[in-house]
Write an enzyme that holds these catalytic residues in place. Sequence first.
Site, PDB file in Angstrom:
ATOM      1  N   GLY A  29      73.624 -19.423 108.145  1.00 28.66           N
ATOM      2  CA  GLY A  29      72.986 -19.412 106.834  1.00 28.66           C
ATOM      3  C   GLY A  29      72.727 -18.016 106.316  1.00 28.66           C
ATOM      4  O   GLY A  29      72.178 -17.853 105.233  1.00 28.66           O
ATOM      5  N   CYS A  30      73.127 -17.009 107.080  1.00 33.51           N
ATOM      6  CA  CYS A  30      72.955 -15.617 106.646  1.00 33.51           C
ATOM      7  C   CYS A  30      74.308 -15.073 106.194  1.00 33.51           C
ATOM      8  O   CYS A  30      75.340 -15.381 106.807  1.00 33.51           O
ATOM      9  CB  CYS A  30      72.425 -14.761 107.793  1.00 33.51           C
ATOM     10  SG  CYS A  30      70.799 -15.260 108.369  1.00 33.51           S
ATOM     11  N   ALA A  31      74.307 -14.275 105.153  1.00 32.22           N
ATOM     12  CA  ALA A  31      75.545 -13.683 104.656  1.00 32.22           C
ATOM     13  C   ALA A  31      76.094 -12.661 105.656  1.00 32.22           C
ATOM     14  O   ALA A  31      77.302 -12.487 105.778  1.00 32.22           O
ATOM     15  CB  ALA A  31      75.313 -13.021 103.307  1.00 32.22           C
TER      16      ALA A  31
END
Length: 136
Positions: free
Chosen positions: A49-51
């Site tokens: 869920g993190c870029a």
Amino acid sequence: MATEAFEEIVEDFEFLEDWEDRYRYVIDRGKAMDPLDDALKVAATKVDGCASQVWLHPRIENDTFSFEGESDAMIVRGLIAVLKALYNGLPVQEVPKVDAQGELARLGLNDHLSSQRSNGLRAMVERIRSVAAEAA
């Protein structure tokens, strides 16, 4: 219910009027962290869920929660340092009770992070909360 370390960040932010200075401050906190051992950068510690690439390695010793973290993005590494100040040293059963969104709002981060960074920050908080809830 913020830790003393987090309250220091809040106080420092009050003295920094310019958001560029605040970003530099967050980045500098990240640079000051010890790097996460490469052996801990595995699928089990990776935060989805993190870029950017993010790993969180929680520890619970004597009913006290702490974690180490790492990211390949400097601002995210700084956000990890902010979260460490918010959570590290708390009794494990208190971790899920922390109003992370409310505490981080005191810094104004929600208004100054991109939507991708905000989503990544939420993903990190959820990982911390779930690990602590499982252990408590």
